[in-house]
Design an enzyme around this catalytic site. Sequence first.
Site, mmCIF file in Angstrom:
data_model
loop_
_atom_site.group_PDB
_atom_site.id
_atom_site.type_symbol
_atom_site.label_atom_id
_atom_site.label_comp_id
_atom_site.label_asym_id
_atom_site.label_seq_id
_atom_site.Cartn_x
_atom_site.Cartn_y
_atom_site.Cartn_z
ATOM 1 N N CYS A 342 -0.491 4.412 -2.397
ATOM 2 C CA CYS A 342 -1.271 4.257 -1.176
ATOM 3 C C CYS A 342 -0.549 4.901 0.017
ATOM 4 C CB CYS A 342 -1.585 2.781 -0.932
ATOM 5 S SG CYS A 342 -2.973 2.512 0.198
ATOM 6 N N HIS A 469 -3.928 0.696 -6.287
ATOM 7 C CA HIS A 469 -3.100 -0.506 -6.411
ATOM 8 C C HIS A 469 -3.379 -1.168 -7.746
ATOM 9 C CE1 HIS A 469 -1.695 -0.652 -2.235
ATOM 10 N NE2 HIS A 469 -2.921 -0.337 -1.856
#
Length: 524
Positions: A342, A469
């Site tokens: 991310c 994630h």
Amino acid sequence: MTRRPGPAPALMIVGTCSDAGKSTLVAALCRIFARRGLAVAPFKAQNMSLNAGVTAEGHEIGRSTCVQAEAAGIPPHVDMNPVLLKPEAEKRSQVILEGRPHSHLLSKDWHARRDVFWRAITASLDRLRQRVDLVIIEGAGSPAEINLAHSDVTNLRVAVYAGAPALLVGDIDRGGVFASLLGTVLLLEDDQRETVKGFVINRMRGDVGLLADGPAELEKRAGGIPTLGVIPWLSDIGLAEEDRLIPPESPEGPCEVDVAVIRFPRLSNFDDFDPLVSEPGVRVRLVSSPRELTTPEGAPTDAVILPGTKMTLADLAWLRRVGLADALVELAGTGVQIVGVCGGFQMLGADIVDQEGAEAEAGSREPGLGLLPTVTHFSRHKHTRLRKAEVIGGGGPLGELEGADVKGYEIHMGTTRWPHSEGGGAPDAGRRRAVLRWTDDNAPAPDDQASALDGASDEAGHVWGVYLHGLFDADDFRHRWLRGLGRRGPGRRFDRGAAYDRLADHVERHLDMDAIEHLLWPEC
């Protein structure tokens, strides 16, 4: 117990302080009642956390609520956490209202918006109580912060609204548990004090008999509120607790793989790495300086992970300030794997452009670490979606991961692309490689284009990053990745379900569940 007409009963868990164990106890109770055949749901009116998750509908809620929903065996839903505050600076937070970015709020302005948030909170709770058999409500911090009582929308005001009994949890490991429990009750307003029906003493080490007459004396001084449980300390719970970072972990037996996770000041979604911590022979260390990139044995670490962060540019500046940026570039040149997730993925690129002023001054452009030839453009649109993918191998270490299935969620602001060659032509393949191939049916976000990247690697496969994630939750992917780093022993299956059951068994043994059930269903 069968579903009755009307709103479901609710039980509230509040604590004498932050990190008293509320989140874990809510997860345990969700599991306990789910195993008894009830449709049970967690609820947290307002959460303040950098750790967020995504619902199937693409709504953003607190990660701890997602964990509790999983413990309950139901999908997370935005009604379980209608208000989420994500700190951006010392006195400012991004407000996620009903799962979507709403505003950026200074702490001094919270009271002025309280009524807006309260309406969303009560509406969400009302809807949730119509869909399930039982709601377990979690408070935040302490309900006895008398300086904040006028603006509180997440503690015992919710219990009063719902007509819910509340349990007050104190952490005996901190010391002063009796004073904390009694002092909290004495500071409450009368209507809120009346909701407190029991105390829970949490994290007891040693002989429970050492409490002697303490609980009885507490009950007498607190106006008849009984202690309904003393929960002994449980090591290695196996679940991410609210805003508690993973500690440095020493493996059982010899350390075969050392993984350094950069400890950003605004680190988010740290439970991405729980599966690595659980693996035998793997040591996970949070690092904040260049010298910590060397293992305690004096060797270079085997891999470095740049995790998620709420403020990519601010934490990138911190990387440079403490010397980690240069150290990571140097380490990458030696062939050590550098992985970004991310915000960490965004940092690996050549440039980050903030044309809309999402994090910095509008029109600003900041250089990244330059380890990938990517450019990230921030925007105010937030990508929030569940995803499934398979790994595209390519060269080097990634080749060993070819075809591995992964799944998780995306939650980020910004789009990452390959830069176009001079003259605006198609991107030069060069050392540019994708990492993931999506296998789900999720439609792209409205501003996505075919050139948008959800992961990328260099040609050698030693530097790579993804927006996904939760990819380390996948056993096959994780085991193959660790073998590529030198792990020789067998991998361990990562099973949060087993952790939920272990926690539920432990709590159920030490709580007076008959008394709690009587609070919820007094007619039974």
